[in-house]
Motif scaffolding. Structure first.
Motif, mmCIF file in Angstrom:
data_model
loop_
_atom_site.group_PDB
_atom_site.id
_atom_site.type_symbol
_atom_site.label_atom_id
_atom_site.label_comp_id
_atom_site.label_asym_id
_atom_site.label_seq_id
_atom_site.Cartn_x
_atom_site.Cartn_y
_atom_site.Cartn_z
ATOM 1 N N ASP A 110 0.818 -1.214 0.000
ATOM 2 C CA ASP A 110 0.000 0.000 0.000
ATOM 3 C C ASP A 110 0.853 1.266 0.000
ATOM 4 O OD1 ASP A 110 -2.331 -1.471 0.000
ATOM 5 O OD2 ASP A 110 -2.569 -1.404 2.174
ATOM 6 N N ASP A 111 2.077 1.155 0.493
ATOM 7 C CA ASP A 111 2.973 2.314 0.516
ATOM 8 C C ASP A 111 3.587 2.594 -0.855
ATOM 9 O OD1 ASP A 111 2.775 2.852 3.327
ATOM 10 O OD2 ASP A 111 4.071 1.119 3.690
ATOM 11 N N SER A 112 3.560 1.603 -1.733
ATOM 12 C CA SER A 112 4.224 1.732 -3.039
ATOM 13 C C SER A 112 3.282 1.274 -4.145
ATOM 14 C CB SER A 112 5.505 0.888 -3.062
ATOM 15 O OG SER A 112 6.296 1.138 -1.927
ATOM 16 N N PRO A 113 2.212 2.010 -4.386
ATOM 17 C CA PRO A 113 1.245 1.567 -5.397
ATOM 18 C C PRO A 113 1.827 1.620 -6.802
ATOM 19 C CG PRO A 113 0.757 3.802 -4.672
ATOM 20 C CD PRO A 113 1.841 3.297 -3.772
ATOM 21 N N TRP A 114 1.352 0.704 -7.654
ATOM 22 C CA TRP A 114 1.764 0.720 -9.055
ATOM 23 C C TRP A 114 1.080 1.877 -9.763
ATOM 24 C CZ3 TRP A 114 5.582 -2.414 -10.460
ATOM 25 C CH2 TRP A 114 5.790 -3.605 -9.746
ATOM 26 N N LYS A 115 1.828 2.586 -10.595
ATOM 27 C CA LYS A 115 1.284 3.714 -11.339
ATOM 28 C C LYS A 115 1.558 3.533 -12.825
ATOM 29 C CE LYS A 115 1.920 6.958 -7.501
ATOM 30 N NZ LYS A 115 2.554 8.227 -7.051
ATOM 31 N N ASP A 116 0.544 3.831 -13.641
ATOM 32 C CA ASP A 116 0.708 3.760 -15.094
ATOM 33 C C ASP A 116 1.697 4.813 -15.575
ATOM 34 O OD1 ASP A 116 -0.775 1.704 -16.299
ATOM 35 O OD2 ASP A 116 -2.641 2.775 -15.916
ATOM 36 N N VAL A 117 2.545 4.423 -16.512
ATOM 37 C CA VAL A 117 3.500 5.343 -17.119
ATOM 38 C C VAL A 117 3.415 5.201 -18.636
ATOM 39 C CG1 VAL A 117 5.931 5.966 -17.352
ATOM 40 C CG2 VAL A 117 5.054 5.229 -15.140
ATOM 41 N N CYS A 118 3.279 6.299 -19.317
ATOM 42 C CA CYS A 118 3.343 6.362 -20.790
ATOM 43 C C CYS A 118 2.173 5.709 -21.502
ATOM 44 C CB CYS A 118 4.656 5.775 -21.320
ATOM 45 S SG CYS A 118 6.094 6.792 -20.928
ATOM 46 N N ARG A 119 1.113 5.351 -20.797
ATOM 47 C CA ARG A 119 -0.040 4.794 -21.499
ATOM 48 C C ARG A 119 -0.656 5.869 -22.381
ATOM 49 N NH1 ARG A 119 -1.331 -0.121 -20.587
ATOM 50 N NH2 ARG A 119 -0.159 -0.092 -18.622
ATOM 51 N N GLY A 120 -0.853 5.525 -23.651
ATOM 52 C CA GLY A 120 -1.375 6.487 -24.604
ATOM 53 C C GLY A 120 -0.312 7.322 -25.289
ATOM 54 N N LYS A 121 0.946 7.113 -24.935
ATOM 55 C CA LYS A 121 2.048 7.846 -25.570
ATOM 56 C C LYS A 121 2.880 6.899 -26.437
ATOM 57 C CE LYS A 121 2.574 11.073 -21.693
ATOM 58 N NZ LYS A 121 3.523 11.590 -20.675
ATOM 59 N N PHE A 122 3.670 7.470 -27.327
ATOM 60 C CA PHE A 122 4.627 6.715 -28.135
ATOM 61 C C PHE A 122 3.962 5.555 -28.877
ATOM 62 C CE2 PHE A 122 7.323 7.709 -24.170
ATOM 63 C CZ PHE A 122 7.469 9.026 -24.547
ATOM 64 N N GLY A 123 2.719 5.795 -29.341
ATOM 65 C CA GLY A 123 2.004 4.742 -30.059
ATOM 66 C C GLY A 123 1.665 3.556 -29.185
ATOM 67 N N ASP A 124 1.542 3.780 -27.867
ATOM 68 C CA ASP A 124 1.241 2.711 -26.893
ATOM 69 C C ASP A 124 2.253 1.576 -26.968
ATOM 70 O OD1 ASP A 124 -0.864 3.424 -25.177
ATOM 71 O OD2 ASP A 124 -2.337 3.109 -26.769
ATOM 72 N N THR A 125 3.528 1.925 -27.121
ATOM 73 C CA THR A 125 4.582 0.909 -27.168
ATOM 74 C C THR A 125 5.522 0.984 -25.970
ATOM 75 O OG1 THR A 125 5.983 2.377 -28.492
ATOM 76 C CG2 THR A 125 4.569 0.825 -29.687
ATOM 77 N N ALA A 126 5.220 1.870 -25.014
ATOM 78 C CA ALA A 126 6.063 1.990 -23.826
ATOM 79 C C ALA A 126 5.209 1.906 -22.557
ATOM 80 C CB ALA A 126 6.854 3.300 -23.855
ATOM 81 N N ASN A 127 4.127 1.126 -22.630
ATOM 82 C CA ASN A 127 3.235 0.996 -21.487
ATOM 83 C C ASN A 127 3.885 0.166 -20.384
ATOM 84 O OD1 ASN A 127 1.297 2.394 -22.939
ATOM 85 N ND2 ASN A 127 0.360 0.525 -23.743
#
Length: 262
Positions: A124-141
Motif C-alpha cells: 500500500d505504501d508503493s502503489p503501481w502507477k501507469d506510465v506512458c499509457r497512450g504515448k509513443f504509439g502505446d509501445t512503452a506501457n
C-alpha cells in the motif's frame, strides 16, 4: 580489473546470487546487491555498522525481525503482488526466516554512516502507477512503483523501485540518463522470456535473473519481447551532494512527447 555493465549471475550452492559488490567488475555501482533463494526454515542475518540495508521480498513467505519488531509477509510473485521492503540504517540487526521453500529476497546495501528510523514498506505504501499509457504509439506501457527515493527518504543514499513492462513494450523510454549509477535486475513471467537492454551504444540480451549495471551519464532504455512481461527492480545510488531526483532526457528524442503514434 575490467569494468563490466551487464551480468548473468547464478545462485551458488548456498542460495546466494551476487549482482554487484564494492570491488570487482561492478565496483562503480557503489552498492552491494545480492539475491537469496532460501530453504524453508532457513534464517539469514544482515547487520552492517556503516551501511544501510533494504530487504525486498520478491516471492514466497518470510518472517522479519528487527529492533524488537516481528512481521510475517508474503508475496506470490513480482508480477501479481506489490512489494514488502524493510529498510534500516547501519547497526540494525535484521533477521529473515523463510517460511516457504524457495522464498527469494533481494538485499541492497550501500555505505551510509547516518542513523535513521527503520521502516517496513507494504504494498500500500508503493502503489503501481501507469506510465506512458497512450504515448509513443502505446509501445512503452508499463507500471512503476517507487518504494523510496530522495523525496520520501532524504536520509538514504539509495533509491529502490520496480517496473512491470507490458508485453513487447519499452521502458526507460524515452532514452534518458543521470549522473548517478543505476542497477536493473530483470525477471520474466516465463523462464524463456527475454528482452534487450541498451547501455549507451551497446546492447545486451536481458534474460530471467540477469542485470544491467549502468554508469552515470549513459542512456539506458530497454524492451521486452512480445508475449512476455518483464519485471525490473531499479536501484540508484545517490552521489555525494548530488542526489538523484530526476531523469535527463536525451534531447534527440524529446520530439516523441508530441507524437500521437499515427
Amino acid at each position: 580489473m575490467e569494468k563490466k555493465v551487464f551480468g548473468y549471475p547464478e545462485f551458488d550452492v548456498h542460495g546466494e546470487k551476487v549482482l554487484t559488490a564494492y570491488d570487482g567488475p561492478y565496483y562503480d555501482m557503489l552498492m552491494d546487491i545480492r539475491v537469496y533463494r532460501m530453504k524453508s526454515g532457513e534464517t539469514r542475518n544482515f547487520k552492517h555498522d556503516s551501511e544501510e540495508t533494504a530487504v525486498l521480498l520478491q516471492k514466497g513467505k518470510i518472517a522479519l525481525e528487527w529492533e524488537g519488531n516481528t512481521q510475517t509477509v508474503s508475496r506470490k510473485d513480482v508480477f501479481t503482488e506489490g512489494p514488502w521492503v524493510l529498510h534500516a540504517s547501519g547497526g540494525v540487526d535484521i533477521f529473515v526466516q523463510a517460511l516457504e521453500e524457495g522464498s527469494e529476497i533481494l538485499v541492497q546495501r550501500t555505505h551510509n554512516t547516518g542513523r535513521f528510523a527503520s521502516k517496513l514498506y507494504s504494498p500500500d505504501d508503493s502503489p503501481w502507477k501507469d506510465v506512458c499509457r497512450g504515448k509513443f504509439g502505446d509501445t512503452a506501457n508499463r507500471v512503476v512503483n517507487t518504494i523510496f527515493d530522495y523525496n520520501t527518504a532524504p536520509y538514504s543514499n539509495m533509491v529502490l523501485g520496480e517496473v512491470l513492462n507490458d508485453r513487447g513494450n519499452w521502458s526507460g523510454y524515452i532514452p534518458h540518463h543521470h549522473p548517478q549509477p543505476e542497477v536493473y535486475y530483470f525477471l520474466f513471467d516465463r523462464p524463456e522470456g527475454f528482452g534487450a537492454s541498451f547501455v549507451g551504444e551497446d546492447v545486451y540480451k536481458s534474460t530471467d535473473g540477469s542485470f544491467s549495471a549502468i554508469p552515470g551519464g549513459v542512456t539506458h532504455p530497454q524492451v521486452c519481447a512480445p508475449g512476455y512481461v518483464m519485471y525490473t527492480c531499479w536501484m540508484i545510488r545517490h552521489l555525494e551532494g548530488r542526489p538523484w531526483n530526476a531523469r535527463i532526457d536525451d534531447e534527440r528524442y524529446v520530439w516523441l512527447y508530441d507524437w500521437k503514434g499515427e
